[in-house]
Every structure is written in C-alpha cells, then in structure tokens.
Scaffold this motif. Structure first.
Motif, PDB file in Angstrom:
ATOM      1  N   ASP A 115     -87.178   7.123  -9.205  1.00 15.67           N
ATOM      2  CA  ASP A 115     -85.770   6.724  -9.099  1.00 15.67           C
ATOM      3  C   ASP A 115     -85.597   5.215  -9.033  1.00 15.67           C
ATOM      4  OD1 ASP A 115     -86.746   6.120  -6.627  1.00 15.67           O
ATOM      5  OD2 ASP A 115     -85.459   7.489  -5.508  1.00 15.67           O
ATOM      6  N   HIS A 116     -86.662   4.497  -9.343  1.00 20.55           N
ATOM      7  CA  HIS A 116     -86.566   3.033  -9.230  1.00 20.55           C
ATOM      8  C   HIS A 116     -87.088   2.366 -10.500  1.00 20.55           C
ATOM      9  CE1 HIS A 116     -90.395   4.393  -7.424  1.00 20.55           C
ATOM     10  NE2 HIS A 116     -90.884   3.426  -8.179  1.00 20.55           N
ATOM     11  N   LEU A 117     -86.945   1.086 -10.542  1.00 21.13           N
ATOM     12  CA  LEU A 117     -87.252   0.330 -11.750  1.00 21.13           C
ATOM     13  C   LEU A 117     -88.741   0.045 -11.862  1.00 21.13           C
ATOM     14  CD1 LEU A 117     -85.918  -1.152 -14.164  1.00 21.13           C
ATOM     15  CD2 LEU A 117     -85.818  -3.192 -12.718  1.00 21.13           C
ATOM     16  N   ALA A 118     -89.295   0.296 -13.046  1.00 23.59           N
ATOM     17  CA  ALA A 118     -90.713   0.028 -13.280  1.00 23.59           C
ATOM     18  C   ALA A 118     -90.858  -0.756 -14.572  1.00 23.59           C
ATOM     19  CB  ALA A 118     -91.507   1.335 -13.344  1.00 23.59           C
ATOM     20  N   GLY A 119     -92.076  -1.081 -14.902  1.00 20.18           N
ATOM     21  CA  GLY A 119     -92.322  -1.891 -16.093  1.00 20.18           C
ATOM     22  C   GLY A 119     -92.221  -3.367 -15.758  1.00 20.18           C
ATOM     23  N   ILE A 156     -75.481  -8.944  -5.266  1.00 21.35           N
ATOM     24  CA  ILE A 156     -75.263  -7.884  -6.252  1.00 21.35           C
ATOM     25  C   ILE A 156     -74.580  -6.686  -5.592  1.00 21.35           C
ATOM     26  CG2 ILE A 156     -77.181  -8.568  -7.747  1.00 21.35           C
ATOM     27  CD1 ILE A 156     -78.768  -6.176  -6.550  1.00 21.35           C
ATOM     28  N   GLY A 157     -74.034  -6.923  -4.417  1.00 22.74           N
ATOM     29  CA  GLY A 157     -73.213  -5.887  -3.792  1.00 22.74           C
ATOM     30  C   GLY A 157     -73.964  -4.916  -2.923  1.00 22.74           C
ATOM     31  N   LEU A 163     -76.636   1.516   2.411  1.00 19.11           N
ATOM     32  CA  LEU A 163     -77.810   2.357   2.169  1.00 19.11           C
ATOM     33  C   LEU A 163     -77.740   3.618   3.017  1.00 19.11           C
ATOM     34  CD1 LEU A 163     -80.508  -0.455   2.135  1.00 19.11           C
ATOM     35  CD2 LEU A 163     -79.756   0.927   0.201  1.00 19.11           C
ATOM     36  N   PRO A 164     -78.116   4.734   2.451  1.00 27.41           N
ATOM     37  CA  PRO A 164     -78.061   5.988   3.203  1.00 27.41           C
ATOM     38  C   PRO A 164     -79.109   6.014   4.306  1.00 27.41           C
ATOM     39  CG  PRO A 164     -79.160   6.314   1.105  1.00 27.41           C
ATOM     40  CD  PRO A 164     -78.638   4.906   1.088  1.00 27.41           C
ATOM     41  N   ARG A 165     -78.791   6.727   5.359  1.00 28.29           N
ATOM     42  CA  ARG A 165     -79.793   6.944   6.414  1.00 28.29           C
ATOM     43  C   ARG A 165     -80.737   8.049   5.939  1.00 28.29           C
ATOM     44  NH1 ARG A 165     -80.194   3.838  10.042  1.00 28.29           N
ATOM     45  NH2 ARG A 165     -78.451   2.674  10.899  1.00 28.29           N
ATOM     46  N   LYS A 190     -84.567   2.191  -5.234  1.00 23.93           N
ATOM     47  CA  LYS A 190     -83.544   3.042  -5.842  1.00 23.93           C
ATOM     48  C   LYS A 190     -82.174   2.371  -5.786  1.00 23.93           C
ATOM     49  CE  LYS A 190     -81.005   7.355  -4.938  1.00 23.93           C
ATOM     50  NZ  LYS A 190     -80.400   7.280  -6.275  1.00 23.93           N
ATOM     51  N   ALA A 191     -81.849   1.805  -4.638  1.00 20.20           N
ATOM     52  CA  ALA A 191     -80.522   1.195  -4.470  1.00 20.20           C
ATOM     53  C   ALA A 191     -80.323   0.047  -5.457  1.00 20.20           C
ATOM     54  CB  ALA A 191     -80.362   0.693  -3.032  1.00 20.20           C
ATOM     55  N   ILE A 192     -81.363  -0.748  -5.658  1.00 22.53           N
ATOM     56  CA  ILE A 192     -81.227  -1.875  -6.580  1.00 22.53           C
ATOM     57  C   ILE A 192     -81.033  -1.369  -8.004  1.00 22.53           C
ATOM     58  CG2 ILE A 192     -82.486  -3.796  -7.636  1.00 22.53           C
ATOM     59  CD1 ILE A 192     -83.608  -4.499  -4.956  1.00 22.53           C
TER      60      ILE A 192
END
Lengths: 226, 226
Positions: A115-119, A156-157, A163-165, A190-192
């Motif tokens: 769920d997060h950025l890779a590469g 970036i807000g 963020l969820p607990r 994930k949030a980013i």
DNA sequence: GTCATGCTTCGATGCTAGCCGAAGCATGAC
DNA sequence: GTCATGCTTCGGCTAGCATCGAAGCATGAC
C-alpha cells in the motif's frame, strides 16, 4: 612479537576471490540475495552460503531476512572505504553491476508495494527524508518522525491527527525489490502515497502495479523533498 | 561472474598474521631490516624472507639494499591508507614501535655518517629541504637542487662554485641507521656539514662519531630550515 | 496436506600456503 | 686468505580452507 590490531583477520575476509567478488557486487549499496551473490562470484550456493556466513560474522555484511530470501548488504561505509582502498591499490575500476529487478522501466521507476510507494521514487522519498533529518531511525528498521518531519509533512496536508489509530507501526522501512535499497513503508508510507494520489501528483495505472507521476507531480515531489 | 579489480590478491598480502605484523611495524614510515621484521612478527628469518618477498612483489613494500642489510619500508601512502582502513575496521590502535638504533642519545641526535650529517638532525635537514621545495627528487634517490634551494644554501655560505668538481653525485639520500629515514648524503651533504662546522654551529666530539650542536647552533639550524 | 524454492549444514576431498631446518650465497671485518 | 653476519633458497611437513554433492530445514504457493 607485539599484538597489534587484528588486521589480518579482516583482510582474510576479503582475501578470497569469491568473497571479494561478492563484496564488489555490493559496492553500490544495494542488498542482494544469497543466490544472486553466488552467481556473481561464480560458485555454488552452498559455498556462497559459507562465505556469506563468514562475511557476516566478521562484520563486513549486514543480513536482512525477508520471507524466504536473505538479503545481504555492506555493513557500513567503513567497509566500502576499505574496498576502495584496495581498489586504489590495484588501480582498476569497479565491475559493471549485475542487472536485477523488474525489466519494465515504469515498474522500476514507481510502483505500489502493498500500500506504499516503491521503486526509485519510493527509495528517493525515504532517503531524502532520512538525509534531511525528518526521520530518526534505529538500526532495527524502526523509524520515528521528528518535529521538523511533521512540519514538512504538513506541507502536503499530512498531520498526525489525520492518521488512523492502529497497531500497525507508523513508520517502517521495506527493502525495495528493484532498487535493493530501503523505501518507506508502514502507516506513514501508505498515508504519503494516498496524499500523492489525492494531490494528483501521480495515479495508478489500472491492472498494474505501476504508479505514474505526472511531469508536474514529479517536479513538485522533488521540490518538496528539497 | 564479473572480473573485477584484483582486490583479493592485495588483501591476501595483508591476510597473513606475520605479514600484517610486519606492515604494522612499518606504519611510522621507517625502514626496517629483514631480521628486525622477523622479530616483530615472531617468526624465523627464513619465513620472514619469503613473506617479505611476497610483499615486495605485490607492491606493498619497497626494498633498499645497503651493505649486507636489506631495508624494507611501505611502498607508498596508499599502503598506509589501506592499513588504516583495516584498522578502522578492527577499531584498535597501532602497537608500540620496536626500539632500534644506537642506544646513546647523542648518537641518535646527530653523528657523522662517512662525511655527512646523520641522526635526527640529518633527517630533519633532508626532510625540511624536501618539504620546502629546495630539492627535487626522483624515486631512485637522486636529487637536484632547485633555484630556491641554491638561494637558501647561499644563506649559510654555500654556492655552486664553492663545491668541488667530482664524479661523485652532488646529492644523494642515505638511509639513516637510527632514524630509519633518509638523510642527505653526497657532495652536498658533505658540504653542508662542513659549513655547519665552519660556522661553529656544531663540532665533532673527538674519538667518537657524535656531532654536538651548540644551543645557539641548533637554534640557527632550525631557523635556517624554517 | 503436497510441492517448489531459497538457503544452510554435513562430510569428504584436494589444493594451497605457512612454517622450520639445513644449506647456500653474498657482504663486510680482520 | 678466515670468520661472522644478514639474508635467501630448498625440501618436506602440516594445517587450514575452499569447494562441491547430498541431505536437511525453513518459507511460501496451491
């Protein structure tokens, strides 16, 4: 006979051709699997395993288990410095690094990992944040966001309250498949990524793991990371 | 299997405890004899001989034959850099250097060597002149006096015309017995010593090789070398 | 559960290299 | 010339280690 520092023990780690080939293959800072290193050294997996155990015991390599793979990388800059001193001596250049990871350039550039950025972009994100002191990390891979880090994320807000607990760690590192370096995972990762998509700096290509940045989005992304 | 620089070969030179002990003993830049190095490594002379041959062949050591002695020293700064990188790795300090040379402090300080100045003062003379660009040397030990060098020599009354014509090299280096570094020999070495004696900055102790500087002479000597 | 994959451990083999004793070869002192 | 010293070469011994085949042990896919 004076007992000096145990230089011979360290030198012996590098003195074997197979081990030195492995170390050279790791000189760019990536992490490679045991099988890849065996291939790079031109030996069988069994032999490589014993060599890698010696290098790790001797403090030259750091190991990271991920699933059924074991990733090896240089234990630190002092190892690279030693190898460079040896290369100065022999006067040669480093060999071409072996090709690894996904063939498609788009996948290498940016993709989703769970769920997060890779590469490349994911690795850049992580390394720039580390370099700028926005994250404080320990060696176990656990990270914390610093006060300047939160300030930067707000641009970036992203705020802590947004963020969820959850039990899930806020901030983790994850070894990147194509880059063989760490990228940013965990809730923050994930949030980013969510923010990047929400800001329309990037979008997912349907039916694929590729994440495509818009030219403007990529420009802003790099500007944000300074 | 990629063929990289031959790091393993170099590392193997250091990987033996006896050889690493010898290299560490040479870390202060001195030159030691084969027997001294055998002692430092705690091995017999025969074994040391084979080790030293390997180190010299491998480019780690430079050899200098003088009479029936063979003096070994590190081949260059890159060797020292390599050893330092290894020491960083092992995190220890260097061992205490072995005691060498004449026991009498006066002999260590300054003495006559054939017809020129040796000991601490002789080494200082040579190294300061080199450092200030008064001498241009090649690696074979042959030296030439530079234009600024002649100007500087004129300050103690030495001019090119004052030197005798001879086949003997003007300017040589000679390995110092007590310091294990080079001092200045050749016609110039003799001429400078003659001037020091003529200026009464120093005098020979009768029945001994000791050269005793007067306090004023030593002060002027160091002032002259800047 | 079965199967495939990635890696390690075990055991045996063969090569390499360090080590020393003895002899050889220079250089220098006398 | 003789003798002593510094160093190297030769021969043989031994120990360590790199190597690979085969088996074992995990993890993940199905």
């Amino acid at each position: 006979m004076t007992e000096g520092p145990d230089i011979a023990r360290i030198a012996a780690l590098v003195a074997d051709p197979a081990r030195s080939a492995m170390l050279l293959a790791l000189m760019d800072g990536r992490a490679l699997t045991a099988t890849e290193l065996a291939l790079a050294a031109g030996i069988t997996r069994q032999t490589a395993s014993s060599h890698l155990a010696k290098l790790a015991d001797g403090g030259a390599l750091a190991v990271e288990a991920q699933g059924r793979h074991r990733y090896f990388r240089l234990a630190g800059p002092h190892v690279a410095a030693l190898l460079e001193a040896l290369m100065v001596f022999s006067g040669d250049a480093a060999p071409a690094p072996p090709r690894t990871g996904p063939g498609q350039p788009a996948l290498r550039k940016a993709r989703i990992c769970y769920d997060h950025l890779a590469g490349e972009m994911g690795v850049t994100l992580h390394e720039r944040m580390q370099a700028r002191g926005l994250l404080m990390g320990d060696l176990a891979g656990d990270l914390a966001v610093t006060a300047p880090g939160w300030a930067h994320l707000a641009e970036i807000g992203l705020t802590p309250v947004a963020l969820p607990r959850s039990n899930r760690p806020l901030c983790r590192t994850c070894l990147d498949w194509s880059m063989r370096r760490h990228h940013l995972a965990g809730l923050l990762g994930k949030a980013i990524l969510d923010r990047l998509l929400a800001l329309a700096w990037a979008r997912r290509l349907p039916g694929s793991r590729v994440i495509r940045f818009t030219p403007e989005g990529e420009r802003r992304f790099h500007a944000w990371l300074g």
